[in-house]
Design an enzyme around this catalytic site. Structure first.
Site, mmCIF file in Angstrom:
data_model
loop_
_atom_site.group_PDB
_atom_site.id
_atom_site.type_symbol
_atom_site.label_atom_id
_atom_site.label_comp_id
_atom_site.label_asym_id
_atom_site.label_seq_id
_atom_site.Cartn_x
_atom_site.Cartn_y
_atom_site.Cartn_z
ATOM 1 N N CYS A 132 0.858 -1.189 0.000
ATOM 2 C CA CYS A 132 0.000 0.000 0.000
ATOM 3 C C CYS A 132 0.901 1.249 0.000
ATOM 4 O O CYS A 132 1.665 1.448 -0.946
ATOM 5 C CB CYS A 132 -0.935 -0.077 1.209
ATOM 6 S SG CYS A 132 -2.040 1.299 1.513
ATOM 7 N N ASP A 179 -8.860 -3.300 -7.515
ATOM 8 C CA ASP A 179 -8.315 -2.343 -6.560
ATOM 9 C C ASP A 179 -8.932 -0.967 -6.809
ATOM 10 O O ASP A 179 -8.739 -0.374 -7.867
ATOM 11 C CB ASP A 179 -6.795 -2.281 -6.721
ATOM 12 C CG ASP A 179 -6.104 -1.500 -5.618
ATOM 13 O OD1 ASP A 179 -6.728 -0.584 -5.058
ATOM 14 O OD2 ASP A 179 -4.936 -1.802 -5.331
ATOM 15 N N HIS A 212 -7.567 -4.421 -3.089
ATOM 16 C CA HIS A 212 -6.416 -3.787 -2.454
ATOM 17 C C HIS A 212 -6.120 -4.426 -1.096
ATOM 18 O O HIS A 212 -7.006 -4.606 -0.274
ATOM 19 C CB HIS A 212 -6.718 -2.294 -2.262
ATOM 20 C CG HIS A 212 -5.542 -1.496 -1.790
ATOM 21 N ND1 HIS A 212 -4.623 -0.956 -2.660
ATOM 22 C CD2 HIS A 212 -5.140 -1.139 -0.557
ATOM 23 C CE1 HIS A 212 -3.712 -0.290 -1.976
ATOM 24 N NE2 HIS A 212 -3.997 -0.393 -0.695
#
Length: 246
Positions: A132, A179, A212
């Site tokens: 991330c 995502d 994600h």
């Protein structure tokens, strides 16, 4: 399939009962979580946190996994004492929170961690893995630190730098098809530009059906439909490090 609605669901997972196998230490001006392998090793991996900070059990779980595979793993507090993002925060204020936590302004911390690994852990081969926010930081590291031998960036892309495609380190980019943070058109642009401008080895891999944060959320036991992708992404990480850290 994971279908979390939040912009960044990296904190979700079977994590609350996970305490970690390493210990917290002080490295110059920052704190860090360090876990060592069972046998002596000259390989080390810097594990770079997501927006939920260096204490997130999900990330420490990944550091422990790296140690189980023969690496000294260090997960530093790249926010240097500043509060990480809290999932209960108002997401409309996220950009304001992010202003003093740029993933491309971590050289002082990276330098301190590299010194620690070389001088106190005997590391001769160093890699980096980020998730991330940390995926962005890992991408940045690959542009700046040729002494690092291998980088794995999970769901993160440096956007603002002119030289963002000129990797100095072999880099694996892992993305999720669904995502909401990084649309597939950004992934396609990254791959096209790397093909044109990058001379280092790289691989861009997209996992179908995933969202994600899928690879580091410790979900393999509670979300069986995602398990093959989770395990494959982690195997890809380990294989990439093993291939280039020698």
């Amino acid at each position: 399939m994971a279908n979390e609605a939040k912009p960044c669901p990296c904190h979700i997972g079977d994590k609350l009962d996970y305490g970690g196998l390493g210990q917290d230490v002080q490295i110059d001006h920052i704190k860090a979580y360090v876990v060592k392998p069972s046998a002596p090793s000259d390989g080390a991996v810097i594990v770079i946190q997501d927006i939920f900070g260096w204490k997130l059990p999900n990330t420490r779980y990944m550091a422990d996994m790296l140690a189980a595979n023969g690496y000294t793993a260090v997960c530093p507090d790249f926010y240097v004492g500043k509060e990480p993002w809290d999932p209960s925060n108002d997401w409309s204020k996220f950009q304001e929170w992010l202003k003093d936590k740029k993933a491309t302004e971590i050289n002082k911390e990276l330098d301190a961690v590299l010194r620690f690994l070389k001088e106190q852990c005997g590391a001769k081969h160093i890699g980096a893995v980020g998730f991330c926010w940390g995926g962005v930081a890992a991408h940045y590291l690959a542009l700046q630190y040729p002494e690092v031998e291998a980088v794995v960036s999970f769901y993160g892309i440096v956007r603002e730098r002119e030289d963002k495609y000129e990797l100095m380190v072999p880099t694996l980019f892992v993305f999720a098809e669904k995502d909401n943070v990084i649309p597939l058109d950004q992934v396609s642009l990254l791959e096209a530009q790397l093909k044109e401008k990058c001379t280092a080895d790289y691989l861009v891999k997209v996992f179908p059906g995933q969202t994600h944060g899928f690879a580091h959320r410790k979900r393999e036991d509670i979300n069986p439909t995602d398990t093959p992708s989770i395990l494959e992404a982690r195997a890809d990480m380990l294989n990439w490090l093993k291939k280039y850290m020698k």
